[in-house]
Scaffold this motif. Structure first.
Motif, mmCIF file in Angstrom:
data_model
loop_
_atom_site.group_PDB
_atom_site.id
_atom_site.type_symbol
_atom_site.label_atom_id
_atom_site.label_comp_id
_atom_site.label_asym_id
_atom_site.label_seq_id
_atom_site.Cartn_x
_atom_site.Cartn_y
_atom_site.Cartn_z
ATOM 1 N N GLN A 21 0.767 16.964 46.095
ATOM 2 C CA GLN A 21 -0.227 17.787 45.415
ATOM 3 C C GLN A 21 -1.046 16.918 44.471
ATOM 4 O OE1 GLN A 21 -0.634 21.239 45.678
ATOM 5 N NE2 GLN A 21 0.799 21.159 47.353
ATOM 6 N N THR A 22 -2.262 17.320 44.222
ATOM 7 C CA THR A 22 -2.967 16.748 43.100
ATOM 8 C C THR A 22 -2.289 17.291 41.852
ATOM 9 O OG1 THR A 22 -4.523 18.541 43.400
ATOM 10 C CG2 THR A 22 -5.194 16.406 44.209
ATOM 11 N N ALA A 23 -2.420 16.585 40.746
ATOM 12 C CA ALA A 23 -1.657 16.904 39.545
ATOM 13 C C ALA A 23 -1.964 18.316 39.051
ATOM 14 C CB ALA A 23 -1.961 15.885 38.454
ATOM 15 N N LEU A 24 -1.123 19.255 39.466
ATOM 16 C CA LEU A 24 -1.284 20.662 39.156
ATOM 17 C C LEU A 24 -2.685 21.135 39.547
ATOM 18 C CD1 LEU A 24 0.563 21.184 35.754
ATOM 19 C CD2 LEU A 24 1.324 21.765 38.050
ATOM 20 N N TYR A 25 -3.656 20.762 38.747
ATOM 21 C CA TYR A 25 -5.033 21.053 39.146
ATOM 22 C C TYR A 25 -5.885 19.924 38.607
ATOM 23 C CZ TYR A 25 -9.171 23.561 40.473
ATOM 24 O OH TYR A 25 -10.334 23.930 41.093
ATOM 25 N N ALA A 26 -6.310 19.054 39.500
ATOM 26 C CA ALA A 26 -7.098 17.887 39.098
ATOM 27 C C ALA A 26 -8.549 18.298 38.953
ATOM 28 C CB ALA A 26 -6.946 16.758 40.125
ATOM 29 N N ASN A 37 -6.875 5.807 49.029
ATOM 30 C CA ASN A 37 -5.681 6.630 48.813
ATOM 31 C C ASN A 37 -5.177 7.160 50.150
ATOM 32 O OD1 ASN A 37 -3.765 8.594 48.126
ATOM 33 N ND2 ASN A 37 -4.862 9.211 46.270
ATOM 34 N N ILE A 38 -4.079 6.606 50.630
ATOM 35 C CA ILE A 38 -3.550 6.994 51.941
ATOM 36 C C ILE A 38 -2.897 8.375 51.920
ATOM 37 C CG2 ILE A 38 -3.196 4.602 52.653
ATOM 38 C CD1 ILE A 38 -0.203 4.996 52.073
ATOM 39 N N HIS A 39 -2.705 8.941 50.734
ATOM 40 C CA HIS A 39 -2.053 10.251 50.629
ATOM 41 C C HIS A 39 -3.038 11.415 50.664
ATOM 42 C CE1 HIS A 39 1.730 8.286 49.794
ATOM 43 N NE2 HIS A 39 1.194 7.648 48.766
ATOM 44 N N LEU A 40 -4.307 11.125 50.755
ATOM 45 C CA LEU A 40 -5.303 12.198 50.742
ATOM 46 C C LEU A 40 -5.097 13.250 51.839
ATOM 47 C CD1 LEU A 40 -8.494 10.136 49.874
ATOM 48 C CD2 LEU A 40 -7.454 11.923 48.464
ATOM 49 N N PRO A 41 -4.662 12.884 53.058
ATOM 50 C CA PRO A 41 -4.458 13.912 54.088
ATOM 51 C C PRO A 41 -3.363 14.918 53.742
ATOM 52 C CG PRO A 41 -4.670 11.755 55.100
ATOM 53 C CD PRO A 41 -4.523 11.531 53.626
ATOM 54 N N ASP A 42 -2.492 14.569 52.787
ATOM 55 C CA ASP A 42 -1.389 15.452 52.422
ATOM 56 C C ASP A 42 -1.680 16.275 51.175
ATOM 57 O OD1 ASP A 42 0.286 14.379 54.502
ATOM 58 O OD2 ASP A 42 0.529 12.609 53.244
ATOM 59 N N MET A 43 -2.819 16.033 50.548
ATOM 60 C CA MET A 43 -3.163 16.764 49.335
ATOM 61 C C MET A 43 -3.853 18.063 49.712
ATOM 62 S SD MET A 43 -4.463 13.736 46.788
ATOM 63 C CE MET A 43 -3.318 12.421 46.322
ATOM 64 N N THR A 44 -3.221 19.161 49.373
ATOM 65 C CA THR A 44 -3.735 20.462 49.790
ATOM 66 C C THR A 44 -4.965 20.858 49.003
ATOM 67 O OG1 THR A 44 -2.203 21.564 48.269
ATOM 68 C CG2 THR A 44 -1.493 21.282 50.543
ATOM 69 N N GLY A 45 -5.812 21.640 49.656
ATOM 70 C CA GLY A 45 -6.998 22.179 49.008
ATOM 71 C C GLY A 45 -6.830 23.659 48.757
ATOM 72 N N GLY A 46 -7.920 24.400 48.803
ATOM 73 C CA GLY A 46 -7.873 25.826 48.550
ATOM 74 C C GLY A 46 -6.972 26.561 49.519
ATOM 75 N N ASN A 47 -6.283 27.552 49.003
ATOM 76 C CA ASN A 47 -5.365 28.392 49.769
ATOM 77 C C ASN A 47 -4.160 27.614 50.276
ATOM 78 O OD1 ASN A 47 -5.148 31.145 50.262
ATOM 79 N ND2 ASN A 47 -5.721 30.949 52.408
ATOM 80 N N GLY A 48 -3.972 26.394 49.754
ATOM 81 C CA GLY A 48 -2.847 25.573 50.177
ATOM 82 C C GLY A 48 -3.056 24.881 51.505
ATOM 83 N N TYR A 49 -4.278 24.907 52.036
ATOM 84 C CA TYR A 49 -4.558 24.283 53.322
ATOM 85 C C TYR A 49 -4.673 22.766 53.172
ATOM 86 C CZ TYR A 49 -5.885 28.990 54.870
ATOM 87 O OH TYR A 49 -5.899 30.329 55.169
ATOM 88 N N THR A 50 -4.228 22.052 54.179
ATOM 89 C CA THR A 50 -4.384 20.601 54.217
ATOM 90 C C THR A 50 -5.707 20.253 54.900
ATOM 91 O OG1 THR A 50 -3.099 20.593 56.262
ATOM 92 C CG2 THR A 50 -1.912 20.072 54.234
ATOM 93 N N PRO A 51 -6.192 19.031 54.706
ATOM 94 C CA PRO A 51 -7.455 18.635 55.325
ATOM 95 C C PRO A 51 -7.491 18.835 56.843
ATOM 96 C CG PRO A 51 -6.916 17.086 53.612
ATOM 97 C CD PRO A 51 -5.739 18.007 53.726
ATOM 98 N N ILE A 82 -11.154 10.348 42.620
ATOM 99 C CA ILE A 82 -11.246 10.628 44.053
ATOM 100 C C ILE A 82 -10.490 11.898 44.435
ATOM 101 C CG2 ILE A 82 -10.721 9.684 46.358
ATOM 102 C CD1 ILE A 82 -11.081 6.902 45.130
ATOM 103 N N VAL A 83 -9.499 12.285 43.635
ATOM 104 C CA VAL A 83 -8.685 13.461 43.973
ATOM 105 C C VAL A 83 -9.084 14.699 43.174
ATOM 106 C CG1 VAL A 83 -6.740 12.039 44.686
ATOM 107 C CG2 VAL A 83 -6.854 12.839 42.323
ATOM 108 N N LEU A 84 -10.207 14.652 42.485
ATOM 109 C CA LEU A 84 -10.645 15.817 41.720
ATOM 110 C C LEU A 84 -10.929 16.991 42.649
ATOM 111 C CD1 LEU A 84 -13.022 14.138 39.115
ATOM 112 C CD2 LEU A 84 -10.685 14.960 38.752
ATOM 113 N N GLN A 85 -10.635 18.186 42.151
ATOM 114 C CA GLN A 85 -10.794 19.407 42.941
ATOM 115 C C GLN A 85 -11.936 20.265 42.410
ATOM 116 O OE1 GLN A 85 -6.501 19.891 42.048
ATOM 117 N NE2 GLN A 85 -6.466 21.013 43.991
ATOM 118 N N ASP A 86 -12.586 20.980 43.309
ATOM 119 C CA ASP A 86 -13.598 21.932 42.883
ATOM 120 C C ASP A 86 -12.924 23.242 42.480
ATOM 121 O OD1 ASP A 86 -12.974 23.288 45.232
ATOM 122 O OD2 ASP A 86 -14.781 22.673 46.290
#
Length: 208
Positions: free
Chosen positions: A28-33, A147-161, A117-121
């Protein structure tokens, strides 16, 4: 492209905030980046001057892919590089990635810190989620170099890229991210979403 992505994500994503971001066993990004909201929260003379004179032009320049002028603004006001510059909290990286401006993203990444790079909207999406949905392989690779972990960082609704890519029918991107996504922690609902989304969008066979 950015307007189209906004419409798509608004229809499928549940907005998150710093207290409600879901915690799963996946990266995850840090709670909410969250992006820097300073320019959006300004009042008085600062709001009158900074948002229309800095954020609005930078948004347009990122949409157009005009890096020289965008760079001039960011050098003048460094806070712009990790700031939310429009409603919905996108950063300049979100916008340029959604608009498929490879050179712009490449140059921008040179000045961004790893945490930028991992900031969220507002919806919880990283710029990588946007790039995956847009299907731009070169931009995705540029981000993966950082950042090789970006594919595992979930976005909205918990969806992955990879799920965003599949929802947009990006066959090549979906297959590409399949090999780069850590799937050991995929839940049943994750597999179901990916499976049925691929059927719905016509991603049936291996991309060559």
């Amino acid at each position: 492209m950015w307007d189209k992505l906004c419409l798509v994500f608004d229809s499928v994503v549940i907005a998150h905030d710093i207290n409600s971001a879901p915690l799963t066993s996946r990266v995850q990004t840090a709670l909410y980046a969250r992006a820097n909201l300073e320019f959006l929260n300004e009042t008085g003379d600062d709001a009158v001057n900074n948002f229309p004179n800095l954020c609005v032009p930078l948004y347009k320049l990122a949409l157009e892919g005009n890096w020289p002028e965008a760079n001039r603004l960011i050098v003048m006001e460094e806070k712009l590089k990790n700031a939310a510059i429009a409603k919905g909290w996108p950063t300049v990286l979100h916008i340029a990635s959604g608009a498929n401006h490879i050179h712009f993203v490449k140059e921008l990444l040179r000045m961004l810190d790893d945490e930028d790079i991992v900031l969220q909207d507002f919806n919880g999406n990283t710029a990588f989620c946007i790039a995956a949905a847009a299907g731009n392989m070169e931009i995705v690779d540029l981000m993966l170099e950082r950042n090789i972990h970006l594919p595992d960082m979930t976005g909205g609704n918990g969806y992955t890229p990879i799920q965003f890519a599949a929802m947009q029918g990006r066959c090549k991107m979906t297959w590409y991210l399949y090999d780069k996504t850590e799937k050991v922690d995929f839940r049943d609902e994750d597999w179901n979403l990916l499976f049925f989304t691929c059927i719905y969008t016509g991603i049936y066979g291996k991309y060559y």
